[in-house]
Design an enzyme around this catalytic site. Structure first.
Site, PDB file in Angstrom:
ATOM      1  N   ASP A  33       0.860  -1.184   0.000  1.00 49.00           N
ATOM      2  CA  ASP A  33       0.000   0.000   0.000  1.00 49.00           C
ATOM      3  C   ASP A  33       0.895   1.233   0.000  1.00 49.00           C
ATOM      4  OD1 ASP A  33      -3.265   0.257   0.837  1.00 49.00           O
ATOM      5  OD2 ASP A  33      -2.040   2.085   0.875  1.00 49.00           O
ATOM      6  N   LYS A 215     -19.761  -6.676 -13.582  1.00 50.23           N
ATOM      7  CA  LYS A 215     -19.659  -5.946 -12.311  1.00 50.23           C
ATOM      8  C   LYS A 215     -20.455  -4.637 -12.364  1.00 50.23           C
ATOM      9  CE  LYS A 215     -18.355  -4.221  -8.482  1.00 50.23           C
ATOM     10  NZ  LYS A 215     -18.592  -4.743  -7.171  1.00 50.23           N
ATOM     11  N   GLY A 266     -25.748   5.927  -1.312  1.00 50.78           N
ATOM     12  CA  GLY A 266     -24.373   6.279  -0.941  1.00 50.78           C
ATOM     13  C   GLY A 266     -23.419   5.126  -1.090  1.00 50.78           C
ATOM     14  N   CYS A 269     -19.643   2.338  -4.105  1.00 53.32           N
ATOM     15  CA  CYS A 269     -19.839   1.415  -5.234  1.00 53.32           C
ATOM     16  C   CYS A 269     -21.026   1.858  -6.083  1.00 53.32           C
ATOM     17  CB  CYS A 269     -20.100   0.010  -4.721  1.00 53.32           C
ATOM     18  SG  CYS A 269     -18.836  -0.553  -3.583  1.00 53.32           S
ATOM     19  N   LYS A 327     -25.338   3.378   4.929  1.00 56.79           N
ATOM     20  CA  LYS A 327     -26.449   2.420   4.917  1.00 56.79           C
ATOM     21  C   LYS A 327     -26.564   1.771   6.298  1.00 56.79           C
ATOM     22  CE  LYS A 327     -24.367  -1.866   3.253  1.00 56.79           C
ATOM     23  NZ  LYS A 327     -24.560  -2.966   2.325  1.00 56.79           N
ATOM     24  N   ARG A 334     -18.626   6.888   3.809  1.00 53.80           N
ATOM     25  CA  ARG A 334     -18.275   7.398   2.472  1.00 53.80           C
ATOM     26  C   ARG A 334     -19.507   7.649   1.599  1.00 53.80           C
ATOM     27  NH1 ARG A 334     -13.742   3.271   0.681  1.00 53.80           N
ATOM     28  NH2 ARG A 334     -15.071   1.878   1.882  1.00 53.80           N
TER      29      ARG A 334
HETATM   30  N1  SAJ Z   1     -30.302   1.585  -0.653  1.00 59.57           N
HETATM   31  C1  SAJ Z   1     -31.549   2.163  -0.738  1.00 59.57           C
HETATM   32  N2  SAJ Z   1     -32.638   1.350  -0.899  1.00 59.57           N
HETATM   33  C2  SAJ Z   1     -32.520  -0.002  -0.965  1.00 59.57           C
HETATM   34  C3  SAJ Z   1     -31.237  -0.586  -0.902  1.00 59.57           C
HETATM   35  C4  SAJ Z   1     -30.139   0.230  -0.740  1.00 59.57           C
HETATM   36  O1  SAJ Z   1     -31.708   3.388  -0.687  1.00 59.57           O
HETATM   37  O2  SAJ Z   1     -33.555  -0.667  -1.087  1.00 59.57           O
HETATM   38  C5  SAJ Z   1     -29.114   2.450  -0.480  1.00 59.57           C
HETATM   39  C6  SAJ Z   1     -28.303   2.145   0.781  1.00 59.57           C
HETATM   40  O3  SAJ Z   1     -28.846   2.769   1.916  1.00 59.57           O
HETATM   41  C7  SAJ Z   1     -26.944   2.697   0.388  1.00 59.57           C
HETATM   42  C8  SAJ Z   1     -26.872   2.388  -1.112  1.00 59.57           C
HETATM   43  O4  SAJ Z   1     -28.209   2.178  -1.534  1.00 59.57           O
HETATM   44  O5  SAJ Z   1     -26.877   4.089   0.581  1.00 59.57           O
HETATM   45  C9  SAJ Z   1     -26.040   1.188  -1.484  1.00 59.57           C
HETATM   46  O6  SAJ Z   1     -26.217   0.133  -0.567  1.00 59.57           O
HETATM   47  P1  SAJ Z   1     -26.322  -1.418  -1.003  1.00 59.57           P
HETATM   48  O7  SAJ Z   1     -26.545  -2.235   0.203  1.00 59.57           O
HETATM   49  O8  SAJ Z   1     -27.303  -1.554  -2.089  1.00 59.57           O
HETATM   50  O9  SAJ Z   1     -24.904  -1.723  -1.664  1.00 59.57           O
HETATM   51  P2  SAJ Z   1     -23.350  -1.597  -1.232  1.00 59.57           P
HETATM   52  O10 SAJ Z   1     -22.826  -0.341  -1.857  1.00 59.57           O
HETATM   53  O11 SAJ Z   1     -23.105  -1.791   0.219  1.00 59.57           O
HETATM   54  O12 SAJ Z   1     -22.734  -2.914  -1.955  1.00 59.57           O
HETATM   55  C10 SAJ Z   1     -22.971  -3.104  -3.339  1.00 59.57           C
HETATM   56  C11 SAJ Z   1     -23.417  -4.576  -3.564  1.00 59.57           C
HETATM   57  N3  SAJ Z   1     -23.913  -4.720  -4.921  1.00 59.57           N
HETATM   58  C12 SAJ Z   1     -25.145  -5.216  -5.183  1.00 59.57           C
HETATM   59  O13 SAJ Z   1     -25.917  -5.513  -4.310  1.00 59.57           O
HETATM   60  C13 SAJ Z   1     -25.498  -5.369  -6.628  1.00 59.57           C
HETATM   61  C14 SAJ Z   1     -22.244  -5.507  -3.294  1.00 59.57           C
HETATM   62  O14 SAJ Z   1     -22.587  -6.858  -3.633  1.00 59.57           O
HETATM   63  C15 SAJ Z   1     -21.020  -5.065  -4.114  1.00 59.57           C
HETATM   64  O15 SAJ Z   1     -19.910  -5.919  -3.850  1.00 59.57           O
HETATM   65  C16 SAJ Z   1     -20.650  -3.665  -3.706  1.00 59.57           C
HETATM   66  O16 SAJ Z   1     -21.770  -2.809  -4.039  1.00 59.57           O
HETATM   67  C17 SAJ Z   1     -19.403  -3.233  -4.453  1.00 59.57           C
HETATM   68  O17 SAJ Z   1     -18.317  -3.288  -3.840  1.00 59.57           O
HETATM   69  O18 SAJ Z   1     -19.483  -2.935  -5.645  1.00 59.57           O
END
Ligand code: SAJ
Length: 437
Positions: A33, A215, A266, A269, A327, A334
Site C-alpha cells: 500500500d 460488475k 451512498g 460502489c 447504509k 463514504r
Molecule cells: N439503498 C436504498 N434502498 C434499498 C437498498 C439500498 O436506498 O432498497 C441504499 C443504501 O442505503 C446505500 C446504497 O443504496 O446508501 C447502497 O447500498 P447497497 O446495500 O445496495 O450496496 P453496497 O454499496 O453496500 O454494496 C454493493 C453490492 N452490490 C449489489 O448488491 C449489486 C455488493 O454486492 C457489491 O460488492 C458492492 O456494491 C461493491 O463493492 O461494488
C-alpha cells in the site's frame, strides 16, 4: 498453474481481506500500500478497515509469516491489483446538456506501473478494481507490455471483480460465485487456478470485458431500481399515498420487487459505478444517467420535506439526525446521503446534532457529532431518522418521549411504526408517507 507467491497491490476494503485470505490458505502473500499510515497500522498489529473477522485473519497471516507488508511490490507468481477507482472531484463530462462524473483511474495506472518492472514470463496479473469496460485491455495491458513481455504469450492477464458486501466480506469472498475474465482462455484458467485456493462458490470463466461489464451491470441494476423507488416516493408524496404501504402491496405481485426509498444512494460502489457506463457510452446510457441524477437529488428532496415539516423555518432549530453512515448497520460514512442531508440542514441555518452509533467519534465539519443518543435528542425540536440501523428501528417511542421534549419526528427510511409513534404522542412524518404538509 501452481501459485506459491502472490503480491496484492492496495490493502483497502478488498485488498486486505483478499491478501489475508490467501495467506490463511497457505500462500506466501506480500501486501503493498502506498499509504504509510496503512503500513504502520498493520505492522503495529492493527487494521484500518472495520470488518468482522478481519483483524484475526490479518494477525494470523502476519504471525505465521505468510503475510508480509510494505510500500513496494516484491517478485511473485501472481499480482492482484485492488486499488480504488473513485470519480474525479474536479472534472465532469457532459452529453446533450446532462453532466456525468468521470472515473479516476490514476490508482489503477500507477499500481500497474509499479508491478511492470517485476513481471516475469508465466506470471499472472489480475485487476480487481471496478473499472470502465475495456480497462484491462486498453489501460492495464499496454502498461504491462512495456516490460517487453506480451500478454497472452508471455504472461496471463485477467479481470476479476469483487462482489462482496461490506460487513460480510470474509464470508462472501469465499462463498460467492467468482467471475474471472481473461484476455484469452489460458489467462481465465490461470485466474481460476489462483482463486480456487480459497473460493468455494462457483468460478465462472469469461473474457475480460464481459467480466468488467458484469460488475458494472450488477451495481447499475441496483441503482436504477433504487432510483425508481425514490421516484415513487416523490409521486406518492404528491398524491397523498403512503409509499411504504403501496410498495408492500405491489411486491405481492410475483414478478415485482420494488426496493426501498430513502435519503439517497451512498457508499463507494453503487453511487459511483454506473457513471463508468455513462462515461464509456454517454449516447447509450440515458436511463442509467437519469437514475444517477434521481438518486443524487434525493437528499435535497428529503431536505425540502424536513424544511416544510418545520414550516420553512429552519434557522436556529435544533435537529437531531440519527445515523450518518451510508447504509444500515455499517460504520462506513463514504458518500453518505445522511451526511448530505445533515449538511443541507446546517447550511439552511439549523443547529444540527448528529449521532452515529457505529462511529461515535465521526468528524463532520460544521456538525456537532455526539457520542450519546440521549445528548443528541434531549433539546431537539425535531428527530430525523436518516439510517435504518437496527438499534434505531427497535427504539421504543414511549422511552424516547421521556428523553426529549419534542414530539415531532421525521422518518426517511420507513423504520418507525406510525401507529406506535403516534400512540406515544409523536407526530411522525415519513418520506413518501402521504402526509400533507
Ligand atoms: N439503498 C436504498 N434502498 C434499498 C437498498 C439500498 O436506498 O432498497 C441504499 C443504501 O442505503 C446505500 C446504497 O443504496 O446508501 C447502497 O447500498 P447497497 O446495500 O445496495 O450496496 P453496497 O454499496 O453496500 O454494496 C454493493 C453490492 N452490490 C449489489 O448488491 C449489486 C455488493 O454486492 C457489491 O460488492 C458492492 O456494491 C461493491 O463493492 O461494488
Amino acid at each position: 498453474m501452481q501459485y506459491k507467491k502472490v503480491c496484492v497491490i492496495g490493502l483497502g476494503y478488498i485488498g486486505l481481506p483478499t491478501a489475508s485470505t490467501f495467506a490463511a490458505n497457505g500462500l506466501q502473500v506480500h501486501g503493498v500500500d502506498i499509504n504509510p499510515n496503512v503500513i504502520s497500522t498493520l505492522k503495529n498489529g492493527g487494521i484500518h478497515v472495520i470488518e468482522p473477522g478481519l483483524q484475526a485473519l490479518v494477525t494470523r497471516g502476519i504471525d505465521s509469516g505468510n503475510l508480509t507488508i510494505s510500500e513496494t511490490p516484491r517478485p511473485a507468481d501472481a499480482y492482484i491489483i485492488a486499488v480504488p477507482t473513485p470519480f474525479l472531484d474536479d472534472a465532469q463530462g457532459s452529453f446533450n446538456g446532462h453532466t456525468y462524473r468521470l472515473a479516476d483511474m490514476r490508482a489503477v495506472k500507477s499500481a500497474t506501473e509499479s508491478i511492470a518492472p517485476y513481471l516475469q514470463k508465466g506470471n499472472l496479473v489480475v485487476l480487481e478494481s471496478t473499472s470502465p469496460p475495456r480497462t484491462t485491455i486498453d489501460l492495464v495491458c499496454p502498461i504491462l507490455e512495456r516490460s517487453g513481455f506480451t500478454a497472452g504469450s508471455d504472461f496471463f492477464l485477467a479481470y476479476s471483480p469483487e462482489r462482496v458486501l461490506p460487513g460480510k466480506i470474509i464470508q462472501e469472498l469465499i462463498e460467492n460465485a467468482r467471475v474471472i475474465g481473461g484476455i484469452d482462455q489460458p489467462s481465465a484458467e490461470a485466474g481460476r487456478d489462483l482463486y480456487a485456493h480459497f473460493v468455494k462458490g462457483e468460478i465462472i470463466l469469461t473474457d475480460a470485458t464481459t467480466a468488467e461489464m458484469v460488475k458494472l451491470m450488477e451495481n447499475t441494476y441496483r441503482d436504477v431500481n433504487i432510483g425508481i423507488a425514490n421516484e415513487f416516493s416523490k409521486i406518492a408524496q404528491r398524491f397523498g399515498v403512503d409509499i411504504w404501504e403501496a410498495i408492500l402491496i405491489a411486491n405481492l405481485h410475483p414478478r415485482v420487487k420494488i426496493l426501498n426509498p430513502g435519503p439517497g444512494v451512498g457508499g463507494h460502489c453503487i453511487s459511483v459505478d454506473p457513471w463508468f457506463f455513462v462515461e464509456a457510452a454517454p449516447d447509450l446510457t440515458e436511463l442509467i444517467s437519469a437514475a444517477r441524477h434521481v438518486n443524487d437529488s434525493q437528499p435535497h428532496f428529503v431536505f425540502e420535506m424536513i424544511n416544510a415539516t418545520l414550516g420553512n423555518e429552519l434557522d436556529g432549530k435544533h435537529i437531531a439526525v440519527l445515523g450518518l453512515a451510508f447504509k444500515p448497520d455499517v460504520d462506513d460514512l463514504r458518500e453518505s446521503p445522511a451526511i448530505e442531508v445533515a449538511k443541507l440542514l446546517k447550511n439552511a441555518g439549523a443547529n444540527v446534532i448528529g449521532y452515529e452509533p457505529y462511529k461515535i467519534d465521526a468528524e463532520i465539519p460544521g456538525i456537532r457529532v455526539t457520542a450519546s443518543f440521549e445528548d443528541a435528542i434531549a433539546d431537539a425540536d425535531l428527530l430525523v431518522l436518516l439510517v435504518g440501523h437496527r438499534q434505531f428501528k427497535e427504539l421504543d417511542p414511549l422511552k424516547v418521549g421521556k428523553l426529549t421534549s419534542t414530539r415531532l419526528a421525521f422518518d426517511t427510511v420507513g423504520g418507525w411504526d406510525i401507529q406506535a409513534w403516534t400512540a406515544a404522542g409523536f407526530k411522525l412524518i415519513r418520506l413518501g408517507g402521504g402526509n400533507h404538509n
